[in-house]
Design a protein around this motif. Structure first.
Motif, short mmCIF file in Angstrom:
data_model
loop_
_atom_site.label_atom_id
_atom_site.label_comp_id
_atom_site.label_asym_id
_atom_site.label_seq_id
_atom_site.Cartn_x
_atom_site.Cartn_y
_atom_site.Cartn_z
N LYS A 84 45.63 79.38 23.68
CA LYS A 84 46.15 79.38 25.27
C LYS A 84 47.67 79.05 25.27
O LYS A 84 48.09 78.33 24.25
N THR A 85 48.31 79.45 26.15
CA THR A 85 49.74 79.37 26.53
C THR A 85 50.09 78.50 27.41
O THR A 85 49.23 78.32 28.32
N ILE A 86 51.40 77.85 27.60
CA ILE A 86 51.59 76.88 28.67
C ILE A 86 51.99 77.80 30.01
O ILE A 86 52.91 78.88 29.84
N SER A 87 51.43 77.60 31.17
CA SER A 87 51.62 78.66 31.99
C SER A 87 52.89 77.74 33.02
O SER A 87 53.91 78.18 33.40
N HIS A 88 52.95 76.51 33.16
CA HIS A 88 53.80 75.60 33.62
C HIS A 88 53.73 74.10 33.51
O HIS A 88 53.00 73.90 32.69
N LEU A 119 57.81 73.15 36.72
CA LEU A 119 58.74 73.58 35.90
C LEU A 119 58.30 74.84 35.25
O LEU A 119 57.06 74.84 34.66
N ASP A 120 59.29 75.71 34.86
CA ASP A 120 59.03 76.93 33.90
C ASP A 120 58.77 76.36 32.59
O ASP A 120 59.11 75.51 32.15
N PRO A 121 57.73 77.11 31.89
CA PRO A 121 57.53 76.81 30.39
C PRO A 121 58.75 76.62 29.65
O PRO A 121 58.83 75.98 28.62
N SER A 122 59.84 77.54 29.76
CA SER A 122 61.14 77.45 29.00
C SER A 122 62.01 76.09 28.97
O SER A 122 62.41 75.78 28.27
N ILE A 123 61.68 75.55 30.20
CA ILE A 123 62.35 74.22 30.36
C ILE A 123 61.43 73.21 29.67
O ILE A 123 62.05 72.06 29.08
N THR A 158 47.35 78.04 30.46
CA THR A 158 46.67 79.30 31.34
C THR A 158 45.32 79.35 31.21
O THR A 158 44.74 78.74 30.09
N SER A 159 44.73 79.78 32.23
CA SER A 159 43.12 79.91 32.06
C SER A 159 42.64 81.02 31.05
O SER A 159 41.81 81.02 30.55
N GLU A 160 43.76 82.02 31.00
CA GLU A 160 43.30 83.23 30.21
C GLU A 160 43.80 82.94 28.63
O GLU A 160 44.64 82.25 28.34
N SER A 161 42.91 83.16 27.78
CA SER A 161 43.08 82.81 26.52
C SER A 161 43.28 84.10 25.43
O SER A 161 42.68 85.01 25.70
N SER A 162 44.09 84.28 24.67
CA SER A 162 44.71 85.21 23.77
C SER A 162 44.02 85.02 22.42
O SER A 162 43.51 83.91 22.05
N GLY A 163 44.23 85.98 21.54
CA GLY A 163 44.03 85.46 20.03
C GLY A 163 44.78 84.45 19.51
O GLY A 163 44.25 83.97 18.35
N LEU A 164 45.71 84.25 20.03
CA LEU A 164 46.75 83.24 19.36
C LEU A 164 46.37 81.66 20.11
O LEU A 164 47.02 80.86 19.78
#
Length: 478
Positions: free
Chosen positions: A170-174, A190-194, A162-168
């Motif tokens: 970056k996360t996977i958007s897809h 695909l969805d990140p859960s996959i 993801t382009s947005e970052s949090s305190g933890l």
């Protein structure tokens, strides 16, 4: 291939590249030797349907192996429902080996569940519940469904953050994944859960996978065979590149047991109705009982699948060793369980003669109530002769990659014939260690003699214990 090497200069650290060598796997790296690793089957002649004197790693017990092959044929024909078999004979006559050989003959598709009779005596679960679980583990269900899937060789595996970052962080958007077949290719989003499922199955570029279009379930089929020439210690089964389009209708076959269905449906979060999705939901088995009502409902659903042609029942084999350890309550339960329409073939094994039935004051052959004996097809096993003992030891030394000189092997064979085959088999490993301590790979006569002095067999140990008891009694009487 040429490689450039930077020479170190005047006290500076070296940047020389270390040479890379291929490491070839050894038998010790890829295979753990077990007690019956040398047994690959019953060793039956395909023309006469009789057991060979020596075949598939099995030696001797010709009559018992021939009888076991008939039982295997009856299981394949599904004409053994509600029946049981008893392997009866002295210790070290190959009863467990015959049961394992039967499982090899039946193949991977038929469940084979080993159980020691003492395992039913649990402080947490009732005896009858342990037996019921084992029964349902030994009953397989082969489910066939046609599903819409994406299938192909993985050519790209790119997680997009993801382009947005949090305190933890970056996360996977897809996830972007490329799949290729012999006819074409596609790129999927695909969805990140996959992506989590892909990571758990260790999917890499070059693997063949399929993804169910509706549920998103990912299944790794194997490594594409175009990479078969590559050297890889971790390489598993190679499969051909899929044909046709990437998106297609595919017949999916999965094998589950009735016990798997019990566990999956006993959890509130488990999905209902889709049998092929149950395997992915299985977690560590609970130590609680599954209710009879739930099992009855599962049996109804299973019967509906069988009648509609979606599934096929695969009755397997439940092997119960040391059956004389069961008590009268367990035998009473087995009477009813064997008569159930959904019952596996039960193979018992015992080395006892006439002994007391647990829970009763009466004695019976093999410690089994007469009512149960009437339901059994009994296969006797006989003691091995000297020639068979020598051949079995030869198979074991080959399986364990151990070398004896002629005199040492003669002594080991004589020990196996005069004392105990198991005792002789157990001397192989310490004899090898004695030889290696002396810097030798070939075991000589002195190594075997040393081990026979260091380790006693059963009869010698009993004699020593009786002598010690006699001395103690004489001392106390004075």
């Amino acid at each position: 291939m040429d490689m450039e090497i930077d020479e170190p200069t005047n006290g500076t650290s070296s940047s020389r590249l270390a040479p890379i060598e291929e490491v070839k796997p050894t038998p010790k790296q890829i295979k753990r030797i077990a007690a019956h690793s040398h047994v690959k089957g019953l060793g039956i002649d395909t023309e006469t349907n009789e057991a060979l004197p020596e075949g598939a790693g099995f030696v001797g017990q010709i009559a018992a192996r021939t009888a076991a092959s008939i039982i295997v044929d009856m299981i394949r024909m599904k004409s053994m429902a509600g029946r049981a078999v008893l392997l009866a004979g002295p210790p070290a006559t190959g009863k467990t080996a015959i049961a394992l050989a039967m499982s090899h003959e039946l193949g991977d598709g038929v469940p084979f569940v080993p159980l020691v009779a003492s395992e039913v005596f649990s402080s947490e679960v009732k005896k009858t519940e342990v037996l019921m679980r084992s029964f349902r583990r030994a009953i397989g269900l082969r489910v066939k469904e046609t599903k819409d899937v994406y299938e192909g060789e993985v050519t790209e595996l790119t997680p997009v953050e993801t382009s947005e970052s949090s305190g933890l962080g970056k996360t996977i958007s897809h996830l972007l994944i490329g799949l290729k077949t012999a006819k074409g290719s596609k790129q999927l989003k695909l969805d990140p859960s996959i992506y989590d499922s892909i990571l758990k199955q260790r999917v890499e570029v070059g693997d063949v996978i399929y993804i169910e279009a509706n549920s998103g379930i990912v299944k790794r089929v194997g490594r594409c065979d175009v990479y078969a020439s590559e050297f890889d210690l971790e390489a598993d089964e190679f499969v051909p590149m899929p044909k046709g389009d990437v998106r297609k209708s595919k017949d999916i076959v999965q094998n589950v047991s009735l016990h798997d269905l019990d566990l999956a449906n006993s959890r509130p979060q488990g999905r209902q109705g889709d049998v092929t999705n149950i395997v992915s939901q299985l977690m560590a088995p609970k130590k609680t009982e599954v209710t009879d009502r739930l099992r009855s409902e599962i049996n109804k659903v299973v019967n509906e699948y069988i009648e509609s042609g979606v599934a096929e029942l695969m009755p397997g084999v439940l092997f119960i060793d040391e059956v004389h350890m069961l008590d009268v309550e367990c035998f009473t339960y087995l009477y009813r369980a064997l008569e159930s329409p959904m019952a596996p073939v039960v193979v018992f094994a015992t080395n006892r003669g006439t002994t007391t039935v647990r829970g009763l004051d009466d004695k019976a052959p093999h410690g089994i109530p007469p009512e149960m004996l009437d339901r059994l097809m009994i296969i006797p096993t006989m003691k091995y002769n000297e020639e068979d003992v020598r051949k079995i030891l030869a198979h074991r030394t080959e399986a364990e990659n151990v070398q004896f000189d002629e005199k040492a092997f003669d002594l080991l064979s004589r020990v196996g014939s005069e004392k105990s085959l198991r005792y002789a088999l157990q001397l192989i490993a310490p004899a090898r260690l004695c030889a290696q301590t002396c810097g030798r790979e070939i075991i000589d006569l002195g190594d075997v003699e040393r081990c026979t002095k260091l380790f006693m067999d059963r009869s010698e140990s009993l004699l020593k214990a009786e002598e010690a008891q006699k001395r103690l009694t004489e001392k106390n009487s004075k």
